[in-house]
Design a protein around this motif. Structure first.
Motif, mmCIF file in Angstrom:
data_model
loop_
_atom_site.group_PDB
_atom_site.id
_atom_site.type_symbol
_atom_site.label_atom_id
_atom_site.label_comp_id
_atom_site.label_asym_id
_atom_site.label_seq_id
_atom_site.Cartn_x
_atom_site.Cartn_y
_atom_site.Cartn_z
ATOM 1 N N ALA A 121 31.197 45.364 52.650
ATOM 2 C CA ALA A 121 32.273 46.243 53.087
ATOM 3 C C ALA A 121 32.621 45.969 54.548
ATOM 4 N N ALA A 122 33.899 45.828 54.793
ATOM 5 C CA ALA A 122 34.383 45.642 56.167
ATOM 6 C C ALA A 122 34.834 46.987 56.719
ATOM 7 N N SER A 123 34.415 47.262 57.938
ATOM 8 C CA SER A 123 34.815 48.514 58.575
ATOM 9 C C SER A 123 35.203 48.249 60.014
ATOM 10 N N GLY A 124 35.927 49.211 60.594
ATOM 11 C CA GLY A 124 36.356 49.071 61.972
ATOM 12 C C GLY A 124 37.868 49.105 62.064
ATOM 13 N N SER A 125 38.360 48.652 63.184
ATOM 14 C CA SER A 125 39.785 48.675 63.444
ATOM 15 C C SER A 125 40.367 47.271 63.294
ATOM 16 N N PHE A 126 41.257 47.076 62.331
ATOM 17 C CA PHE A 126 41.890 45.783 62.151
ATOM 18 C C PHE A 126 43.200 45.946 61.396
ATOM 19 N N SER A 127 44.035 44.909 61.487
ATOM 20 C CA SER A 127 45.351 44.962 60.870
ATOM 21 C C SER A 127 45.303 44.551 59.399
ATOM 22 N N SER A 128 44.622 43.455 59.135
ATOM 23 C CA SER A 128 44.570 42.983 57.764
ATOM 24 C C SER A 128 43.403 42.019 57.581
ATOM 25 N N ILE A 129 43.034 41.826 56.325
ATOM 26 C CA ILE A 129 41.986 40.871 55.958
ATOM 27 C C ILE A 129 42.650 39.695 55.265
ATOM 28 N N GLY A 147 45.550 37.226 48.593
ATOM 29 C CA GLY A 147 46.395 37.068 47.413
ATOM 30 C C GLY A 147 45.633 36.918 46.124
ATOM 31 N N GLY A 148 44.313 36.832 46.230
ATOM 32 C CA GLY A 148 43.485 36.750 45.033
ATOM 33 C C GLY A 148 43.054 35.350 44.648
ATOM 34 N N SER A 167 28.066 24.335 42.455
ATOM 35 C CA SER A 167 26.757 24.753 41.954
ATOM 36 C C SER A 167 26.760 26.142 41.317
ATOM 37 N N VAL A 168 27.802 26.932 41.574
ATOM 38 C CA VAL A 168 27.837 28.296 41.035
ATOM 39 C C VAL A 168 28.975 28.528 40.067
ATOM 40 N N LYS A 169 29.833 27.531 39.900
ATOM 41 C CA LYS A 169 30.971 27.687 38.984
ATOM 42 C C LYS A 169 30.485 28.001 37.576
ATOM 43 N N GLY A 170 31.135 28.985 36.971
ATOM 44 C CA GLY A 170 30.758 29.395 35.631
ATOM 45 C C GLY A 170 29.645 30.424 35.591
ATOM 46 N N ARG A 171 28.992 30.635 36.720
ATOM 47 C CA ARG A 171 27.898 31.620 36.778
ATOM 48 C C ARG A 171 28.225 32.791 37.701
ATOM 49 N N PHE A 172 28.929 32.520 38.780
ATOM 50 C CA PHE A 172 29.260 33.554 39.768
ATOM 51 C C PHE A 172 30.750 33.873 39.700
ATOM 52 N N THR A 173 31.074 35.127 39.947
ATOM 53 C CA THR A 173 32.466 35.515 40.117
ATOM 54 C C THR A 173 32.598 36.324 41.400
ATOM 55 N N ILE A 174 33.774 36.266 41.996
ATOM 56 C CA ILE A 174 34.053 37.009 43.219
ATOM 57 C C ILE A 174 35.258 37.889 42.971
ATOM 58 N N ASN A 186 40.720 46.099 47.535
ATOM 59 C CA ASN A 186 41.481 46.174 48.780
ATOM 60 C C ASN A 186 41.414 47.568 49.409
ATOM 61 N N ALA A 187 41.415 48.584 48.583
ATOM 62 C CA ALA A 187 41.401 49.958 49.099
ATOM 63 C C ALA A 187 40.110 50.253 49.861
ATOM 64 N N LYS A 188 39.031 49.567 49.463
ATOM 65 C CA LYS A 188 37.727 49.799 50.102
ATOM 66 C C LYS A 188 37.363 48.696 51.085
ATOM 67 N N ASN A 189 38.247 47.711 51.233
ATOM 68 C CA ASN A 189 37.942 46.556 52.106
ATOM 69 C C ASN A 189 36.586 45.954 51.747
ATOM 70 N N THR A 190 36.372 45.806 50.473
ATOM 71 C CA THR A 190 35.067 45.376 49.969
ATOM 72 C C THR A 190 35.214 44.167 49.062
ATOM 73 N N VAL A 191 34.285 43.244 49.201
ATOM 74 C CA VAL A 191 34.231 42.075 48.336
ATOM 75 C C VAL A 191 32.911 42.107 47.578
ATOM 76 N N TYR A 192 32.965 41.639 46.336
ATOM 77 C CA TYR A 192 31.793 41.634 45.473
ATOM 78 C C TYR A 192 31.499 40.214 45.002
ATOM 79 N N LEU A 193 30.224 39.937 44.833
ATOM 80 C CA LEU A 193 29.811 38.665 44.246
ATOM 81 C C LEU A 193 28.920 38.985 43.057
ATOM 82 N N GLN A 194 29.428 38.735 41.865
ATOM 83 C CA GLN A 194 28.640 38.926 40.653
ATOM 84 C C GLN A 194 27.946 37.612 40.334
ATOM 85 N N MET A 195 26.638 37.656 40.312
ATOM 86 C CA MET A 195 25.841 36.452 40.091
ATOM 87 C C MET A 195 25.099 36.576 38.771
#
Length: 119
Positions: free
Chosen positions: A23-31, A54-55, A62-69, A73-82
């Motif tokens: 999760a990204a927090s703080g003051s910023f214009s965009s990610i 833009g997605g 080495s992770v193709k087919g096993r990991f997804t990202i 946007n509403a939470k400024n959060t990125v996930y890595l499913q492994m």
């Protein structure tokens, strides 16, 4: 100031799954983009996966087919499913974000979260 806080790293058996969050927090214009890198003992930090505002996604071979990202946007959060984790996935996983604060574009890093895959 901008902070990236990772979570989700733990010990898991080979073949198992984990989901990392950042999760990204703080003051910023965009990610512009967020992503994950990893560093195993004695090795250089390497790209795992990235996702743009833009997605568009990019993965290490080495992770193709096993990991997804994905992102929330509403939470400024990125996930890595492994999935189908292997012992060679053991590393400290670092979150990265390219963030705009007004006219300034900067690269930010989290402190890392340990993922250990036991055989």
């Amino acid at each position: 100031q901008v902070q990236l806080v990772e979570s989700g790293g733990e010990v898991v058996q080979a073949g198992g799954s984990l989901r990392l969050s950042c999760a990204a927090s703080g003051s910023f214009s965009s990610i512009e983009a967020m992503g994950w890198y990893r560093q195993a003992p004695g090795k250089q930090r390497e790209l795992v996966a990235t996702i743009t505002s833009g997605g568009s996604t990019n993965f290490a071979d080495s992770v193709k087919g096993r990991f997804t990202i994905s992102k929330d946007n509403a939470k400024n959060t990125v996930y890595l499913q492994m999935n189908s984790l292997k012992p060679e996935d053991t590393a400290v996983y670092y979150c990265n974000a390219v963030i705009w604060r007004n006219i300034y574009r900067s690269n930010y890093w989290g402190r890392g979260t340990q993922v250990t895959v036991s055989s």
